[in-house]
Design an enzyme around this catalytic site. Sequence first.
Site, PDB file in Angstrom:
ATOM      1  CB  CYS A  83      -1.023   0.093   1.227  1.00  0.00           C
ATOM      2  SG  CYS A  83      -2.230   1.111   0.951  1.00  0.00           S
ATOM      3  CG  HIS A 192      -4.183  -3.457   2.297  1.00  0.00           C
ATOM      4  ND1 HIS A 192      -3.250  -3.260   3.288  1.00  0.00           N
ATOM      5  CD2 HIS A 192      -4.706  -2.494   1.775  1.00  0.00           C
ATOM      6  CE1 HIS A 192      -3.177  -1.766   3.223  1.00  0.00           C
ATOM      7  NE2 HIS A 192      -4.196  -1.084   2.544  1.00  0.00           N
ATOM      8  CD  GLU A 194      -2.347  -6.195   4.778  1.00  0.00           C
ATOM      9  OE1 GLU A 194      -2.891  -5.110   4.908  1.00  0.00           O
ATOM     10  OE2 GLU A 194      -1.730  -6.805   3.703  1.00  0.00           O
TER      11      GLU A 194
END
EC number: 4.3.2.10
Length: 214
Positions: A83, A192, A194
């Site tokens: 990001c 992202h 994750e």
Amino acid sequence: MQKIVILDYGMGNLHSVASALQKVAPNDEIVLATTPEEAHGADRLVVPGVGAIRDCVEGFIRPGFVPLLNESIESGMPILGVCVGMQIMMAHSEENGGIDCLGIFPQPVKFFGKDLYEDGTHLKVPHMGWNQVQQKIDHPLWSGIEDGSRFYFVHSYYVPSENNDAVAGETNYGVKFAAAVARENIFATQFHPEKSADAGLQLLKNFVSWNGSF
């Protein structure tokens, strides 16, 4: 066992990144480093980031992470940006009235909300949600991930993909932009991983086994 260091410079929730990495690398040591000394002995480096670019750049410079990042690049250590961790590696951002970034990549960071359409209409910001990513190069971090897979984005600024030879993945939100960039031992994503379910976890799994070349 390898040491995976996440640079903690006060920007964003790093625990979700750490948790996802621990899930895909349960036998490795995951370290949140607030100083270069705590990053000593790292086998791979993660540069995350959420928030305003000025605060991110200042927060990154203050503890001495710029020399650490440069040394890690020179050494060939695998590096993952996430990001704003990708955006601070660019040359300059339009955010906060214009901010010089780290200049690892020569591209700019531009605002979605202006100058995209001649009729003066604007895109809604932030760009938020799941978007398809078209893989532009054959890279080890795309291994096992189907081209066109969806990843999760939250951002108001973007790195253009036009005239950008570092683009590893591309997404379209009113304009085509770099969803991921790559150069030598650096791979950085605007999305992202994750928060991107199976595709994101696969990318992180690929990162922890990547030797830093492609």
